[in-house]
Design an enzyme around this catalytic site. Structure first.
Site, PDB file in Angstrom:
ATOM      1  N   SER A  17       6.688 -19.303  35.196  1.00 43.72           N
ATOM      2  CA  SER A  17       7.496 -19.429  33.982  1.00 43.72           C
ATOM      3  C   SER A  17       6.587 -19.196  32.784  1.00 43.72           C
ATOM      4  O   SER A  17       5.562 -19.851  32.619  1.00 43.72           O
ATOM      5  CB  SER A  17       8.111 -20.832  33.912  1.00 43.72           C
TER       6      SER A  17
ATOM      7  N   CYS B 217       8.445 -31.895  30.698  1.00 49.11           N
ATOM      8  CA  CYS B 217       7.061 -31.500  30.910  1.00 49.11           C
ATOM      9  C   CYS B 217       6.168 -32.140  29.849  1.00 49.11           C
ATOM     10  O   CYS B 217       6.485 -32.158  28.676  1.00 49.11           O
ATOM     11  CB  CYS B 217       6.939 -29.983  30.981  1.00 49.11           C
TER      12      CYS B 217
ATOM     13  N   GLU C 177       0.080 -33.051  35.462  1.00 47.63           N
ATOM     14  CA  GLU C 177       1.306 -33.512  36.106  1.00 47.63           C
ATOM     15  C   GLU C 177       1.813 -32.514  37.125  1.00 47.63           C
ATOM     16  O   GLU C 177       1.677 -31.308  36.931  1.00 47.63           O
ATOM     17  CB  GLU C 177       2.417 -33.633  35.061  1.00 47.63           C
TER      18      GLU C 177
ATOM     19  N   CYS D 139       5.086 -25.087  21.205  1.00 49.72           N
ATOM     20  CA  CYS D 139       6.561 -25.062  21.070  1.00 49.72           C
ATOM     21  C   CYS D 139       7.042 -26.395  20.486  1.00 49.72           C
ATOM     22  O   CYS D 139       6.572 -27.466  20.886  1.00 49.72           O
ATOM     23  CB  CYS D 139       7.218 -24.796  22.419  1.00 49.72           C
TER      24      CYS D 139
HETATM   25  N1  SAH Z   1       4.662 -22.590  29.422  1.00 51.21           N
HETATM   26  C1  SAH Z   1       5.623 -22.123  30.325  1.00 51.21           C
HETATM   27  C2  SAH Z   1       5.847 -23.029  31.525  1.00 51.21           C
HETATM   28  C3  SAH Z   1       5.810 -24.482  31.294  1.00 51.21           C
HETATM   29  S1  SAH Z   1       7.116 -25.143  30.306  1.00 51.21           S
HETATM   30  C4  SAH Z   1       6.927 -21.851  29.611  1.00 51.21           C
HETATM   31  O1  SAH Z   1       7.068 -22.234  28.460  1.00 51.21           O
HETATM   32  O2  SAH Z   1       7.783 -21.220  30.217  1.00 51.21           O
HETATM   33  C5  SAH Z   1       8.422 -25.217  31.495  1.00 51.21           C
HETATM   34  C6  SAH Z   1       9.808 -25.152  30.907  1.00 51.21           C
HETATM   35  O3  SAH Z   1      10.152 -26.404  30.295  1.00 51.21           O
HETATM   36  C7  SAH Z   1       9.974 -24.097  29.871  1.00 51.21           C
HETATM   37  O4  SAH Z   1      11.162 -23.362  30.055  1.00 51.21           O
HETATM   38  C8  SAH Z   1      10.011 -24.913  28.619  1.00 51.21           C
HETATM   39  O5  SAH Z   1      10.578 -24.211  27.577  1.00 51.21           O
HETATM   40  C9  SAH Z   1      10.794 -26.117  29.070  1.00 51.21           C
HETATM   41  N2  SAH Z   1      10.721 -27.279  28.192  1.00 51.21           N
HETATM   42  C10 SAH Z   1       9.699 -27.711  27.426  1.00 51.21           C
HETATM   43  N3  SAH Z   1      10.041 -28.809  26.740  1.00 51.21           N
HETATM   44  C11 SAH Z   1      11.306 -29.091  27.063  1.00 51.21           C
HETATM   45  C12 SAH Z   1      12.234 -30.119  26.681  1.00 51.21           C
HETATM   46  N4  SAH Z   1      11.916 -31.062  25.813  1.00 51.21           N
HETATM   47  N5  SAH Z   1      13.451 -30.088  27.240  1.00 51.21           N
HETATM   48  C13 SAH Z   1      13.797 -29.126  28.123  1.00 51.21           C
HETATM   49  N6  SAH Z   1      12.986 -28.156  28.527  1.00 51.21           N
HETATM   50  C14 SAH Z   1      11.753 -28.124  28.000  1.00 51.21           C
HETATM   51 FE1  SF4 Z   2       5.709 -23.951  25.063  1.00 52.15          FE
HETATM   52 FE2  SF4 Z   2       5.630 -23.929  27.755  1.00 52.15          FE
HETATM   53 FE3  SF4 Z   2       3.443 -24.533  26.321  1.00 52.15          FE
HETATM   54 FE4  SF4 Z   2       5.444 -26.267  26.366  1.00 52.15          FE
HETATM   55  S1  SF4 Z   2       4.198 -25.667  28.106  1.00 52.15           S
HETATM   56  S2  SF4 Z   2       4.268 -25.609  24.540  1.00 52.15           S
HETATM   57  S3  SF4 Z   2       7.215 -24.868  26.473  1.00 52.15           S
HETATM   58  S4  SF4 Z   2       4.532 -22.591  26.330  1.00 52.15           S
END
Ligand code: SAH
Ligand code: SF4
Length: 368
Positions: free
Chosen positions: A213, A355, A114, A138
């Protein structure tokens, strides 16, 4: 709401990697400058051809050798025999009422990723993915739920930005590697893509407008602090209480908050740049008074900018977003200890904005 899921598929070719010859050929975008020069030397071509080819590939985003009209036809045929030039195919494009567009792109091996384009008056910001899926797991993240499919190459990350540029027909002014995946679990390709986006021979975007990020992989934060470019850094914090953070972000359990705090102190000392902390407010989980107090302690006196995100709905998730009033309380308390905090304006709220969601939802409609 203009929720356009009508498969506006771009008429760009997908290279057929099923035939054996194509598998043996190498992706031109994976060939570095030295490799390209060596190939041209073997073909008896003058060195300036390398620059011409690189301009087609990186600045003009060519999708075939035939477009390279300033190369002799024989050379184009020779290149075609040895290399392929791959561009992703657009599977879905969703357009939001606020002007942002979200894309699902299919890569050469069928994997989908995406990216999002967010226009404003004279700007175009792009959010790109660095991996298909993510292995960090996460608890609140749609991408995390599906696990890691594979990391993307430098070219596959770069290409997403060019796809958005070409679709809007506008210059891209900033890029965040904030789509699917963990950039620091795919460091070389992610930073390589930023470098190419920054290069005047690539997209020519200012380094400060290129942001990584990360969920907080400390050794890579330290490595990033030593990169010569002034790239920007965002860290997904989501809680400054160890137990809560461990539960929300199990993939970074081994990097404690104390170490993260120290590493970020070093980052600020070394770069003088202001890091952003991402904090998605989750009702009853990380929005309590204790959590707010810990966040204030973590962020005061260290140049932090806190981005409070309204939690996006993820299907099947047990988490609820906090109220707007709670978000405003966070802003007030943080600013009372001198920490700049903003509530992120959620663009594209009417499309599958979180995301991993587009991929997840389209996946259910069985598009790979
Ligand atoms: N892996 C990296 C970058 C991709 S995620 C990271 O975790 O920083 C991009 C952002 O979207 C991150 O800050 C992540 O914590 C946030 N994110 C993921 N799922 C989300 C959700 N359901 N609502 C809001 N933000 C979210
Ligand atoms: Fe966590 Fe970023 Fe990976 Fe989603 S994309 S699982 S927020 S590290």
């Amino acid at each position: 709401m203009q929720n356009d899921t009508s498969d506006i598929t771009r008429d760009r070719p997908t290279s057929s990697l099923t035939d054996e010859a194509a598998v043996r050929r190498q992706d031109l975008r994976d060939l570095d400058d030295a490799g390209l020069r060596e190939l041209l030397r073997q073909l008896g071509q003058p060195a300036f051809r390398a620059r011409q080819i690189e301009e087609w590939v990186w600045a003009k985003n060519a999708s075939s050798f035939d477009e390279m009209t300033n190369l002799p036809k024989t050379l184009r045929a020779q290149l075609e025999e040895r290399l392929y030039l791959d561009v992703p195919t657009e599977v879905v494009r969703q357009a939001s009422a606020d002007g942002s567009r979200k894309y699902l792109l299919r890569l050469a091996d069928g994997v989908t990723v995406e990216c999002v384009g967010m226009p404003s008056r004279d700007r175009l910001a792009v959010c790109a993915s660095t991996q298909a899926g993510c292995g960090m797991g996460c608890a609140f993240c749609a991408t995390g739920a599906s696990g890691l499919t594979r990391s993307l190459s430098m070219a596959e990350i770069y290409e997403q930005v060019m796809h958005v540029r070409d679709d809007f027909g506008r210059r891209v002014t900033s890029v965040v590697l904030m789509g699917q995946g963990e950039p620091f679990a795919n460091y070389d390709a992610s930073v390589g893509a930023l470098r190419k986006l920054n290069s005047p021979d690539g997209a020519g975007i200012g380094a400060r407008h290129l942001t990584v990020s990360t969920c907080g992989i400390i050794p890579m934060i330290m490595r990033f602090a030593n990169e010569p470019e002034q790239f920007s850094l965002a860290v997904s914090l989501h809680s400054a209480v160890q137990r809560t953070r461990d539960a929300l972000m199990p993939g970074v359990k081994k990097f404690s908050l104390i170490h993260l705090y120290d590493a970020m102190g070093d980052y600020v000392d070394k770069t003088g740049r202001r890091p952003t902390y991402e904090y998605a407010l989750i009702k009853g989980v990380n929005d309590t008074d204790d959590e707010l107090g810990a966040l204030c302690d973590f962020c005061r006196d260290n140049l932090a900018h806190v981005n409070l995100i309204k939690l996006n709905d993820v299907k099947g998730s047990r988490f609820q977003p906090s109220s707007d009033a709670r978000a405003q309380e966070f802003v007030r308390r943080l600013s009372s200890v001198g920490v700049v905090a903003t509530v992120r304006n959620s663009r594209g709220a009417d499309i599958d904005a979180a995301c991993g969601q587009l991929r997840q939802n389209v996946g259910r409609r069985s598009i790979r």
